[in-house]
Design a protein around this motif. Structure first.
Motif, mmCIF file in Angstrom:
data_model
loop_
_atom_site.group_PDB
_atom_site.id
_atom_site.type_symbol
_atom_site.label_atom_id
_atom_site.label_comp_id
_atom_site.label_asym_id
_atom_site.label_seq_id
_atom_site.Cartn_x
_atom_site.Cartn_y
_atom_site.Cartn_z
ATOM 1 N N GLY A 234 0.833 -1.198 0.000
ATOM 2 C CA GLY A 234 0.000 0.000 0.000
ATOM 3 C C GLY A 234 0.867 1.246 0.000
ATOM 4 N N SER A 235 0.206 2.387 -0.069
ATOM 5 C CA SER A 235 0.916 3.666 -0.107
ATOM 6 C C SER A 235 0.334 4.610 0.940
ATOM 7 C CB SER A 235 0.759 4.298 -1.493
ATOM 8 O OG SER A 235 -0.603 4.659 -1.697
ATOM 9 N N ALA A 236 0.958 5.765 1.072
ATOM 10 C CA ALA A 236 0.440 6.786 1.990
ATOM 11 C C ALA A 236 -0.963 7.210 1.561
ATOM 12 C CB ALA A 236 1.383 7.984 2.028
ATOM 13 N N GLN A 237 -1.186 7.271 0.260
ATOM 14 C CA GLN A 237 -2.518 7.632 -0.234
ATOM 15 C C GLN A 237 -3.550 6.579 0.149
ATOM 16 O OE1 GLN A 237 -3.567 10.547 -1.607
ATOM 17 N NE2 GLN A 237 -5.559 9.608 -1.281
ATOM 18 N N ASP A 238 -3.155 5.302 0.133
ATOM 19 C CA ASP A 238 -4.057 4.230 0.557
ATOM 20 C C ASP A 238 -4.429 4.378 2.030
ATOM 21 O OD1 ASP A 238 -3.984 3.089 -1.990
ATOM 22 O OD2 ASP A 238 -2.276 1.794 -1.466
ATOM 23 N N VAL A 239 -3.446 4.762 2.840
ATOM 24 C CA VAL A 239 -3.699 4.965 4.270
ATOM 25 C C VAL A 239 -4.698 6.103 4.448
ATOM 26 C CG1 VAL A 239 -2.676 5.594 6.489
ATOM 27 C CG2 VAL A 239 -1.420 4.094 4.930
ATOM 28 N N ALA A 240 -4.456 7.216 3.761
ATOM 29 C CA ALA A 240 -5.355 8.374 3.871
ATOM 30 C C ALA A 240 -6.758 8.028 3.382
ATOM 31 C CB ALA A 240 -4.781 9.549 3.086
ATOM 32 N N SER A 241 -6.849 7.310 2.280
ATOM 33 C CA SER A 241 -8.163 6.949 1.722
ATOM 34 C C SER A 241 -8.929 6.010 2.645
ATOM 35 C CB SER A 241 -7.994 6.290 0.352
ATOM 36 O OG SER A 241 -7.480 7.215 -0.569
ATOM 37 N N ALA A 242 -8.248 4.987 3.163
ATOM 38 C CA ALA A 242 -8.914 4.037 4.064
ATOM 39 C C ALA A 242 -9.395 4.732 5.329
ATOM 40 C CB ALA A 242 -7.958 2.893 4.417
ATOM 41 N N THR A 243 -8.575 5.631 5.835
ATOM 42 C CA THR A 243 -8.951 6.356 7.051
ATOM 43 C C THR A 243 -10.125 7.280 6.779
ATOM 44 O OG1 THR A 243 -6.650 6.244 7.788
ATOM 45 C CG2 THR A 243 -8.078 7.806 8.920
ATOM 46 N N LYS A 244 -10.079 8.014 5.671
ATOM 47 C CA LYS A 244 -11.179 8.919 5.322
ATOM 48 C C LYS A 244 -12.481 8.148 5.116
ATOM 49 C CE LYS A 244 -12.719 12.439 2.033
ATOM 50 N NZ LYS A 244 -14.085 12.048 2.197
ATOM 51 N N ASP A 245 -12.400 7.024 4.434
ATOM 52 C CA ASP A 245 -13.606 6.218 4.215
ATOM 53 C C ASP A 245 -14.199 5.740 5.541
ATOM 54 O OD1 ASP A 245 -13.254 6.544 1.510
ATOM 55 O OD2 ASP A 245 -12.400 4.529 1.177
ATOM 56 N N ALA A 246 -13.354 5.327 6.462
ATOM 57 C CA ALA A 246 -13.842 4.876 7.782
ATOM 58 C C ALA A 246 -14.453 6.033 8.562
ATOM 59 C CB ALA A 246 -12.702 4.245 8.568
ATOM 60 N N ILE A 247 -13.830 7.196 8.470
ATOM 61 C CA ILE A 247 -14.392 8.373 9.150
ATOM 62 C C ILE A 247 -15.754 8.709 8.566
ATOM 63 C CG2 ILE A 247 -14.140 10.865 9.460
ATOM 64 C CD1 ILE A 247 -11.083 10.353 9.656
ATOM 65 N N ASP A 248 -15.825 8.781 7.240
ATOM 66 C CA ASP A 248 -17.084 9.124 6.582
ATOM 67 C C ASP A 248 -18.198 8.145 6.928
ATOM 68 O OD1 ASP A 248 -15.851 11.308 5.432
ATOM 69 O OD2 ASP A 248 -15.570 10.341 3.475
ATOM 70 N N SER A 249 -17.898 6.846 6.955
ATOM 71 C CA SER A 249 -18.947 5.865 7.236
ATOM 72 C C SER A 249 -19.362 5.847 8.700
ATOM 73 C CB SER A 249 -18.505 4.471 6.790
ATOM 74 O OG SER A 249 -17.463 3.989 7.598
ATOM 75 N N ASN A 250 -18.497 6.273 9.592
ATOM 76 C CA ASN A 250 -18.839 6.267 11.018
ATOM 77 C C ASN A 250 -19.451 7.573 11.504
ATOM 78 O OD1 ASN A 250 -18.052 3.724 12.584
ATOM 79 N ND2 ASN A 250 -16.400 3.978 11.100
ATOM 80 N N LEU A 251 -19.357 8.613 10.724
ATOM 81 C CA LEU A 251 -19.919 9.898 11.157
ATOM 82 C C LEU A 251 -21.240 10.218 10.473
ATOM 83 C CD1 LEU A 251 -16.763 12.160 11.489
ATOM 84 C CD2 LEU A 251 -18.005 10.921 13.251
ATOM 85 N N ARG A 252 -21.837 9.258 9.840
ATOM 86 C CA ARG A 252 -23.137 9.490 9.184
ATOM 87 C C ARG A 252 -24.246 9.431 10.172
ATOM 88 N NH1 ARG A 252 -22.197 6.149 3.672
ATOM 89 N NH2 ARG A 252 -20.536 7.458 2.986
#
Length: 79
Positions: free
Chosen positions: A61-79
């Motif tokens: 993976g890459s740094a972008q993968d880390v950022a994307s996975a984290t953002k996706d988890a944040i978005d899905s948990n803050l709905r």
């Protein structure tokens, strides 16, 4: 409570007691303090970050993968 606060071990939980010298800012701050806690879904967000970071460290993976996975988890948990 008086013994504990006079010795500086604890801040007073009662308004009729004074805090230890040097702890005035902590005692005064209790008037407007609010409890701190993790946001709902924090463990899922933390897991997503840690899993993606581990993947990046291990080369899958890459740094972008880390950022994307984290953002996706944040978005899905803050709905």
């Amino acid at each position: 409570m008086k013994t504990w606060t006079e010795g500086g071990v604890a801040n007073p939980s009662r308004s009729d007691l004074q805090g230890a010298p040097g702890k005035e800012i902590l005692v005064d701050g209790a008037e407007y303090a609010r409890p701190w806690s993790f946001i709902p879904g924090f463990s899922e967000i933390n897991d997503a970050f840690n899993n993606a970071l581990t993947g990046a460290i291990e080369g899958s993976g890459s740094a972008q993968d880390v950022a994307s996975a984290t953002k996706d988890a944040i978005d899905s948990n803050l709905r």
